[in-house]
Design a protein around this motif. Structure first.
Motif: not given
Lengths: 386, 342
Positions: A117-118, A120, B35, B130-131, B134, B340
């Motif tokens: 996520i970082y 992204s 997320v 996570h993708a 999101i 993470m």
């Protein structure tokens, strides 16, 4: 050299079918009401954009939320090339690709230090930064809110040198005399799409592509084995940035105007959606996804209450009213609602995208009708359909 | 000196909003590991709770007064809000204080929306990558935003602050500046204090109640808490509700500062995510500190003196800081190890 262009037999068939389908696009899409150049150009351009994005996201698993920035940079570069050098699209798209690549090399070099996520959020931050700058400080280059446009007084050094003078009319881009609007414009974009598809095919089948897939499945293990994964990921990032730059350049070729709104992060979200919808990590998926989204965008946003009333006119008065008012939420101005809902449905029920759906149906059919033979075939070859 | 002080004040109310949204994001991320890209939409829905409350309170009875005539010769229409007819002075008070009153309404609504969202959608995504989290919350954000747009329209709807808080406070006098140097809109100060109060309440809840203790334990090690026989999922559902309430209240109270429109959530979301990353994923204190810090820095960057040296810096300062922080301190200012990092 021979090695570079050699393909396996089924890939040759795939490429030939793809080429045929793209060039026959005007005929194939006619019954669907999409057989006109403006829309087909969009299919091709966004197909290129999604193909490139897929090389990054589909293969390495890095989810970039900033790819629209490269698209925007490509557009600006192309329009500047038109202004300064020549109205010929060839230098414009070359420069757009190169500058898109350079820009993505800089951003990728920094962003790829982080993963997950970082990554992204870093790409998102860079894209928003570019967008904000394009609107404010860089106005001399980007012409701010108005957007960068051609001007009669532009120097166009090469055109002048070769004795082409457009006189008092505002020129449109042309390839050695062929005007790049309408059908020629589409065929130009389509050729680009096929070249891009070929390159993507090569990448998918190469050891390099295998390396990228390995990054997706387990980066740590790669590093323990002694591979430095970052150069590979960076290469994928730059390639996808170049695809995006090319797409942006083609946008400027078909319509010589570049605005900052192309760089907004919702535009980045759109290309993510195209890739996911078609099927991330598959070859054909992103192109199909891009086509599907642009097609439905075009159809849905053209609908209005009048058309809806006609469509539901077979229903009784009261029921017709209900149906019209409910469905009018989703069309016209409300197209984004459909887009969002579609986004959710795809991610929830079909994370593999349309290609995954097609494969499932294939398996289902072969299990039901094939007497074991088809089913065994599907099992022995679990690679996703492409 | 007082210009300096004024810029800090300027940053605090915006920083308060960032801090509240980032706090909710961090809670959700720390507990559920999700997320949530739809958090900005929750902020926006809170703001539209305030809009709805004002619209409902403002419903009027219209009657014609035949004794008076307008210039066009039609009878004068006398409009009187129902609340005033029914409650008299208290009704007037309600109308005036519609924004603070809307908090009372927003609280249960946002709690409900939060819980419904968690039960209906988010819980199916705990185990997904996570993708995909999101992407699905991004889709949800678009849907929520478009629904609000179809109901309330695309234009910003201004919400007045209560009369008492509409003026300016000569804030400087009370801390030793000359009168007239540090004058500041009262509502912005109220918002700052409000955000501090909410942040304090959330921290107190997590720190001093048994429920909060379980939640903190769950953040540290979810599996062990489950093994001890505690239904951690149910607690986490409520935690999601609380995070939604925090975002909603932040939105409702922010309406007098920024007239709400349907995409305000997205604008704040991107910044809040940057705030969370700067503060450190999973660190509540970090999120709050980074929220205020970035708010203040942003207001410094928009000073004319700074802009003269570095043009455009006010547009990009937050992103620039995020980039620097992530490269220098990969876990953010107060990030914990092991969150993470795969």
């Amino acid at each position: 050299m021979k090695q570079l262009f050699s393909l396996e037999r089924k890939d040759v068939i795939l490429l030939v079918c793809f080429t045929a389908a793209v060039f026959a696009g005007p005929i194939l899409m006619k019954p669907l009401g999409a057989g006109y150049p403006d829309l087909l150009q969009k299919f091709a351009i966004f197909g290129i954009f999604a193909l490139g994005f897929n090389i990054l996201f589909g293969l390495t698993g890095y989810l970039s939320f900033g790819h629209a920035a490269f698209l925007g940079v490509g557009s600006y570069t192309a329009v500047w090339t038109f202004k300064l050098l020549s109205m010929n699209p060839v230098p414009a798209i070359i420069f757009a690709t190169v500058i898109g690549g350079l820009f993505s090399a800089v951003i990728g070099f920094i962003s790829l230090r982080r993963t997950g996520i970082y990554f992204s959020i870093l790409t998102l931050a860079f894209a928003q930064m570019s967008y904000n700058l394009a609107y404010s400080v860089l106005t001399p280059i980007t012409n701010g809110e108005t957007g960068l446009q051609l001007n009669q007084a532009d120097p166009r050094v090469l055109d002048i040198a070769f004795g082409r003078d457009y006189g008092a009319v505002l020129p449109s881009s042309d390839l050695f005399g062929i005007d790049m609007t309408g059908w020629p414009g589409f065929y130009f974009c389509a050729t680009m799409l096929i070249i891009c598809f070929f390159i993507a095919l090569r990448i998918f089948r190469s050891p390099f592509g295998m390396m990228l897939r390995a990054i997706k499945s387990n980066q740590n293990r790669m590093m323990y084995t002694g591979f430095n994964t970052r150069p590979y990921a960076l290469a994928a990032f730059v390639i996808s940035g170049m695809y995006a730059g090319l797409a942006g350049g083609l946008m400027a070729v078909t319509d010589p105007l570049a605005g900052a709104e192309r760089m907004q992060w919702t535009a980045s979200g759109e290309v993510v959606l195209m890739t996911i919808l078609g099927g991330a990590g598959t070859l054909l998926g992103p192109v199909i996804g891009a086509g599907a989204i642009k097609y439905f965008e075009n159809i849905f946003s053209a609908y209005n209450d009048g058309i809806l009333q006609e469509a539901f006119s077979f229903l009784p008065e009261g029921l017709q009213h209900v149906f019209v008012s409910v469905s009018s939420l989703f069309v016209g101005e409300g197209w984004h609602l459909t887009l969002g809902a579609l986004f959710m449905l795809i991610v929830i029920f079909l994370p593999g995208g349309l290609m995954e759906g097609i494969r499932r149906i294939q398996v289902l059919i072969s299990n039901r009708f094939g007497s074991g033979g088809g089913g065994a075939d599907a099992k022995s070859n679990p690679a996703p359909a492409e | 000196m007082d210009a300096f002080f004024l810029q800090i004040l300027n940053g605090l109310d915006k920083g308060g909003a960032y801090a509240l949204i980032a706090l909710g994001l961090t809670i959700i991320f720390g507990t559920l590991g999700v997320v949530n890209f739809a958090h900005g939409a929750l902020f926006m829905m809170g703001a539209f709770c305030a809009v709805t409350v004002k619209a409902l309170l403002g419903l009027e009875s219209v009657r014609e007064d035949p004794t008076q005539m307008t210039a066009w010769g039609t009878p004068v229409e006398i409009r009187e809000p129902y609340v005033e007819t029914w409650f008299g002075d208290f009704g007037t008070f309600l109308l005036d204080f519609s924004v603070p009153v809307s908090i009372l309404v927003a609280l249960p609504i946002m709690l409900f929306i939060g819980i419904a969202m968690e039960r209906g959608l988010i819980r199916y995504f705990y185990k997904r990558p996570h993708a995909e989290q999101i992407l699905v919350t991004f889709g949800l954000a678009i849907v929520l935003q478009e629904i609000v747009k179809s109901i309330f329209g695309a234009n910003p709807i201004p919400q007045p602050a209560p009369d008492v808080a509409r003026g300016m406070i000569d804030f400087g006098v009370s801390i030793g500046f000359d009168a007239g140097n540090v004058v500041y809109p009262a509502w912005r100060l109220i918002y700052f204090l409000f955000s501090l109060a909410v942040i304090g309440a959330v921290f107190a809840f997590l720190q001093f109640t048994t429920f909060g203790m379980v939640v903190r334990a769950g953040m540290a090690d979810r599996e062990t808490v489950g093994l001890l026989g505690i239904d951690i999922d149910r607690r986490f559902t409520i935690v999601f509700g609380i995070a939604a309430v925090v975002a909603g209240l932040a939105g409702a109270m922010y309406t007098p500062i920024l007239s709400p429109d349907y995409h305000m959530g997205m604008d704040f979301l991107v910044l809040s995510f940057v705030v969370v990353v700067v503060g450190g994923m999973g660190s509540l204190g970090g999120a709050v500190a980074a929220g205020f810090l970035l708010g203040v820095l942003q207001s410094f960057a928009s000073m004319n003196e700074v802009k003269a040296i570095l043009p455009g810096i006010d547009q990009i300062i937050i992103y620039l800081i995020a980039v620097v922080i992530l490269l220098v301190r990969p876990r953010g200012l107060m990030g914990r190890k092991g969150v993470m990092e795969h």
